[in-house]
Design a protein around this motif. Structure first.
Motif, PDB file in Angstrom:
ATOM      1  N   GLN A 288      17.719 -71.911   2.015  1.00 37.42           N
ATOM      2  CA  GLN A 288      17.115 -72.151   3.318  1.00 37.42           C
ATOM      3  C   GLN A 288      17.989 -71.527   4.412  1.00 37.42           C
ATOM      4  N   ALA A 289      17.353 -70.775   5.289  1.00 34.74           N
ATOM      5  CA  ALA A 289      18.090 -70.116   6.367  1.00 34.74           C
ATOM      6  C   ALA A 289      18.467 -71.115   7.446  1.00 34.74           C
ATOM      7  N   SER A 290      19.665 -70.977   7.972  1.00 29.08           N
ATOM      8  CA  SER A 290      20.124 -71.739   9.131  1.00 29.08           C
ATOM      9  C   SER A 290      21.128 -70.880   9.875  1.00 29.08           C
ATOM     10  N   TRP A 291      21.193 -71.066  11.192  1.00 27.06           N
ATOM     11  CA  TRP A 291      22.071 -70.218  11.997  1.00 27.06           C
ATOM     12  C   TRP A 291      23.532 -70.433  11.624  1.00 27.06           C
ATOM     13  N   GLY A 292      23.935 -71.671  11.415  1.00 30.15           N
ATOM     14  CA  GLY A 292      25.305 -71.936  11.005  1.00 30.15           C
ATOM     15  C   GLY A 292      25.616 -71.370   9.632  1.00 30.15           C
ATOM     16  N   GLY A 293      24.659 -71.473   8.713  1.00 24.91           N
ATOM     17  CA  GLY A 293      24.857 -70.906   7.388  1.00 24.91           C
ATOM     18  C   GLY A 293      24.977 -69.392   7.425  1.00 24.91           C
ATOM     19  N   MET A 294      24.234 -68.742   8.306  1.00 22.86           N
ATOM     20  CA  MET A 294      24.337 -67.292   8.439  1.00 22.86           C
ATOM     21  C   MET A 294      25.719 -66.894   8.949  1.00 22.86           C
ATOM     22  N   LEU A 295      26.254 -67.665   9.883  1.00 24.39           N
ATOM     23  CA  LEU A 295      27.609 -67.387  10.373  1.00 24.39           C
ATOM     24  C   LEU A 295      28.634 -67.569   9.257  1.00 24.39           C
ATOM     25  N   ASN A 296      28.424 -68.579   8.420  1.00 23.84           N
ATOM     26  CA  ASN A 296      29.333 -68.804   7.302  1.00 23.84           C
ATOM     27  C   ASN A 296      29.339 -67.599   6.361  1.00 23.84           C
ATOM     28  N   GLN A 297      28.165 -67.055   6.057  1.00 26.10           N
ATOM     29  CA  GLN A 297      28.079 -65.913   5.159  1.00 26.10           C
ATOM     30  C   GLN A 297      28.594 -64.639   5.812  1.00 26.10           C
ATOM     31  N   ALA A 298      28.554 -64.585   7.146  1.00 25.31           N
ATOM     32  CA  ALA A 298      28.986 -63.374   7.851  1.00 25.31           C
ATOM     33  C   ALA A 298      30.497 -63.258   7.961  1.00 25.31           C
TER      34      ALA A 298
ATOM     35  N   ASP B 237      30.621 -55.173   9.078  1.00 25.38           N
ATOM     36  CA  ASP B 237      29.220 -55.287   9.517  1.00 25.38           C
ATOM     37  C   ASP B 237      29.113 -56.394  10.566  1.00 25.38           C
ATOM     38  N   PRO B 238      29.611 -56.139  11.789  1.00 22.52           N
ATOM     39  CA  PRO B 238      29.587 -57.180  12.826  1.00 22.52           C
ATOM     40  C   PRO B 238      28.189 -57.607  13.240  1.00 22.52           C
ATOM     41  N   GLN B 239      27.192 -56.745  12.972  1.00 22.17           N
ATOM     42  CA  GLN B 239      25.817 -57.071  13.349  1.00 22.17           C
ATOM     43  C   GLN B 239      25.363 -58.395  12.734  1.00 22.17           C
ATOM     44  N   TYR B 240      25.799 -58.653  11.510  1.00 26.59           N
ATOM     45  CA  TYR B 240      25.363 -59.857  10.795  1.00 26.59           C
ATOM     46  C   TYR B 240      25.907 -61.127  11.452  1.00 26.59           C
ATOM     47  N   MET B 241      27.052 -61.040  12.119  1.00 30.38           N
ATOM     48  CA  MET B 241      27.611 -62.195  12.805  1.00 30.38           C
ATOM     49  C   MET B 241      27.109 -62.285  14.245  1.00 30.38           C
ATOM     50  N   ILE B 242      26.878 -61.158  14.875  1.00 31.35           N
ATOM     51  CA  ILE B 242      26.486 -61.153  16.289  1.00 31.35           C
ATOM     52  C   ILE B 242      25.112 -61.778  16.481  1.00 31.35           C
ATOM     53  N   VAL B 243      24.164 -61.470  15.616  1.00 31.64           N
ATOM     54  CA  VAL B 243      22.774 -61.923  15.824  1.00 31.64           C
ATOM     55  C   VAL B 243      22.650 -63.449  15.770  1.00 31.64           C
ATOM     56  N   PRO B 244      23.098 -64.141  14.715  1.00 31.07           N
ATOM     57  CA  PRO B 244      22.995 -65.609  14.747  1.00 31.07           C
ATOM     58  C   PRO B 244      23.877 -66.231  15.820  1.00 31.07           C
ATOM     59  N   GLY B 245      25.039 -65.606  16.114  1.00 30.70           N
ATOM     60  CA  GLY B 245      25.877 -66.123  17.190  1.00 30.70           C
ATOM     61  C   GLY B 245      25.174 -66.064  18.533  1.00 30.70           C
ATOM     62  N   LEU B 246      24.476 -64.958  18.786  1.00 34.93           N
ATOM     63  CA  LEU B 246      23.711 -64.846  20.040  1.00 34.93           C
ATOM     64  C   LEU B 246      22.557 -65.835  20.072  1.00 34.93           C
TER      65      LEU B 246
END
Length: 332
Positions: free
Chosen positions: A281-291, A298-307
């Protein structure tokens, strides 16, 4: 000295009528408290902008599944053809951004980032709104009881608030969430994770709302309308919920709006630490954890959920500040 101006009888008679016509042309209409608050709120352009963003976020979260179907997106679909097998990074610049994947794809698995942002939006808002409702319900009731009855009741409730505020909330939330990951209460998977987060965040945050309501109730209980209700024989619960509560709607709404972004951050923090919403299941915090493992290449993967988290929290805070100034101008 100048001679006094003489007026004819017909002019003297016409003058009062002209004055009355002018008064009727500029008739002053009364406005309700809601209309006055709305006028104040509209003058605050920053708060209006925050409110527009909040409405768009709520609509996006509510329609996330239809939007994914309309755009042909799948948050859990692997696109290995878009991943470089040697580096496990997306092919192309800016994290693999393209017309088919406007925000790029995630490293290693190639899942569409836009689809996962949309999928994670409703999770964050459901948890935040649910936890806020729980905090407001408990805090309002406890604050009303403490503020109205006072004395020993106030002392007991106040010490209970202090006890809850002394809890190491983050560690306690991690312990409870980790304990209930497998299944509990006949639930498992995503429904269990959402309910656990709502309970942990909402149940342990109610003292903040309770203190605000208690302070307002202490001031209102000495007002004339409360004395009148007591004189007419009204019971305590009637005074609490029919007399005091309607006069506390404004501060409750304002603080609820400011509590939502705090809960969004808390949910993102727990998911980032691995004890919140669990993959796939997708979640913004989980995406940051994986980034974290890819932010250097690949900073793009962290920037998008952070924004996404930053814009959401900022919009709710701006809306809350605007509502506070509109509903209670003395707080400026």
């Amino acid at each position: 000295m100048t001679a006094p101006i003489e007026t004819t009888g017909s002019q003297a008679e016409a003058q009062p009528e002209a004055v009355l016509q002018g008064i009727e042309a500029k008739r002053i209409e009364g406005r309700s408290l809601g209309q006055i608050a709305w006028t104040r709120f509209k003058r605050d352009k920053v708060a209006v902008a925050g409110g527009i963003v909040v409405v768009l976020l709520i609509l996006t979260a509510a329609l996330s599944r239809p939007l994914q179907s309309l755009l042909g997106l799948d948050p859990n679909a692997f696109n290995q053809d878009l991943i470089d097998p040697n580096t496990t990074l997306p092919k192309g610049d800016f994290g693999g951004m393209s017309w088919d994947h406007p925000l790029g794809v995630e490293p290693k698995f190639g899942r569409d980032i836009l689809a996962r942002i949309l999928e994670g939006s409703w999770v964050s808002l459901v948890v935040a709104f649910g936890a806020t409702l729980l905090s407001v319900a408990i805090g309002t009731v406890m604050g009303l009881i403490a503020g109205y009855y006072g004395g020993r009741v106030d002392a007991i409730v106040s010490r209970l608030m202090d006890t809850f505020l002394a809890f190491p909330l983050l560690l306690f939330a991690i312990a409870i969430s980790a304990t209930l990951q497998g299944g509990a209460f006949g639930l498992e998977g995503l429904p269990l994770h959402i309910l656990v987060l709502i309970f942990v965040i909402g149940f342990f945050n109610w003292p903040y709302m309770g203190r605000i309501v208690r302070g307002q109730a202490l001031a209102l209980r000495e007002r004339e309308f409360v004395d009148a209700s007591r004189g007419l024989g009204a019971s305590g619960p009637y005074i609490l919920f029919k007399e005091l509560l309607p006069n506390l709607v404004a501060p409750i709404i304002v603080y609820s709006t400011l509590l939502i972004p705090t809960n969004i951050l808390f949910e993102a923090s727990l998911s980032f630490l691995g004890v919140g919403i669990q993959p796939p299941q997708a979640s913004w915090g989980g995406m940051l954890n994986q980034a974290v493992d890819f932010f250097e290449v690949d900073p793009q993967y962290m920037i998008v959920p952070g924004l996404a988290i930053f814009i959401t929290v900022l919009a709710f805070n701006l809306l809350g500040d605007g509502l506070r100034d509109a509903l209670d101008p003395r707080s400026r």
